[in-house]
Design an enzyme around this catalytic site. Structure first.
Site, PDB file in Angstrom:
ATOM      1  N   VAL A 190       0.416  -1.609  -0.581  1.00  0.00           N
ATOM      2  CA  VAL A 190      -0.387  -0.645   0.175  1.00  0.00           C
ATOM      3  C   VAL A 190      -0.890   0.501  -0.696  1.00  0.00           C
ATOM      4  CG1 VAL A 190       0.685  -1.178   2.396  1.00  0.00           C
ATOM      5  CG2 VAL A 190       1.647   0.646   0.961  1.00  0.00           C
ATOM      6  N   GLY A 201       5.380  -3.571   5.170  1.00  0.00           N
ATOM      7  CA  GLY A 201       6.717  -3.233   4.685  1.00  0.00           C
ATOM      8  C   GLY A 201       7.802  -3.799   5.563  1.00  0.00           C
ATOM      9  N   SER A 210       9.884  -6.335   5.068  1.00  0.00           N
ATOM     10  CA  SER A 210      10.932  -7.151   4.441  1.00  0.00           C
ATOM     11  C   SER A 210      12.287  -6.466   4.409  1.00  0.00           C
ATOM     12  CB  SER A 210      10.522  -7.524   3.012  1.00  0.00           C
ATOM     13  OG  SER A 210      10.379  -6.372   2.204  1.00  0.00           O
ATOM     14  N   TYR A 217       5.379  14.916   0.816  1.00  0.00           N
ATOM     15  CA  TYR A 217       5.604  13.873   1.816  1.00  0.00           C
ATOM     16  C   TYR A 217       5.341  14.401   3.226  1.00  0.00           C
ATOM     17  CZ  TYR A 217       8.085  10.201   4.413  1.00  0.00           C
ATOM     18  OH  TYR A 217       8.407   9.191   5.284  1.00  0.00           O
TER      19      TYR A 217
END
Length: 250
Positions: A60, A8, A10, A155
């Site tokens: 992912v 991740g 970018s 989460y």
């Protein structure tokens, strides 16, 4: 010469991590899910700093692709660095889904599980054979493991699992000299979770008011933290959860 692989990489925190690591003399393999142009722009920025960088596609959420991705990394290492191993892995790629406990769907839960827990487990499993002895792994956790905010039950629970996984990885990979730590950011101004912390003034003010240092975190706070944990001086830290939140909800 050291090589760090940042998933991740970018945008957001991953971009800052990659750039900070380049500033500290590391070459970078960064991954992106769909935005190739953004990833290549980061790689170009890193090259302008005098370091080598490549961008590789990886989703992912799809653990069935990790074996092929490891083969791709192996080929890229040989082609670009004339090496068969790399030094650091940062399991950073992730998404945020804000949904109350009573409204979270099983589909949403499974998506979060695939991205945050299964990826940290199985991507590391596929890439560790390519890591140099004495390497380092950082799993990105969250301040939401320590404190609870409505809407982040799934989460937070999954990031708590990442913290436990980190300790087991540290124990089992220790014989190879590989350290494994969990880095837990607090609330950060990025597009994560729809950019709610960055773009909603009420949320931003609430976080700042409940943070000892009086402001919301910035991507560079976490990019610098990753560089610190991957520095030579941090080589004796393993199996730890280290929170970088500016003192949020102390």
């Amino acid at each position: 010469m050291t090589i760090a692989l940042v998933t991740g990489g970018s945008r957001g925190l991953g971009r800052s991590m990659a750039l900070h690591l380049a500033d500290h003399g590391h070459d970078i393999i960064l991954t992106y899910r769909s935005k190739n142009a953004e990833a290549e722009a980061v790689a170009t920025e890193i090259k302008a700093k005098g370091r080598q960088a490549i961008a590789l596609q990886l989703d992912v959420a799809k653990s069935e692709t990790f074996g092929d991705f490891a083969d791709t990394v192996n080929g890229a290492l040989q082609e670009n660095w004339d090496r068969e191993d790399f030094d650091f892995l940062v399991n950073n790629a992730g998404i945020g889904i804000n949904a109350p406990f009573m409204e979270m769907s099983e589909e949403q839960f499974d998506q979060l599980t695939n991205i945050h827990l299964k990826a940290a487990f199985f991507l590391s499993q596929k890439l560790v054979p390519l890591m140099k002895d004495g390497g380092r792994i950082i799993n990105i956790s969250s301040g939401l493991v320590r404190f609870a905010l409505p809407g982040y039950a799934a989460y937070g629970a999954l990031k708590g699992a990442v913290d436990v996984l980190t300790r087991y990885m540290a124990k089992e990979l220790g014989p190879r000299g590989i350290t494994v730590n969990a880095l837990a950011p607090g609330a950060i101004e990025t597009d994560f979770g729809g950019g709610v912390v960055r773009d909603n003034p009420e949320v931003n003010d609430f976080v700042a008011a409940n943070t000892a240092l009086g402001r919301v975190g910035l991507p560079d706070d976490i990019g610098g933290a990753v560089a610190m944990l991957l520095s030579p001086e941090a080589g004796w830290i393993t199996g730890q959860r280290v929170e970088f939140s500016g003192g949020m909800f102390l």
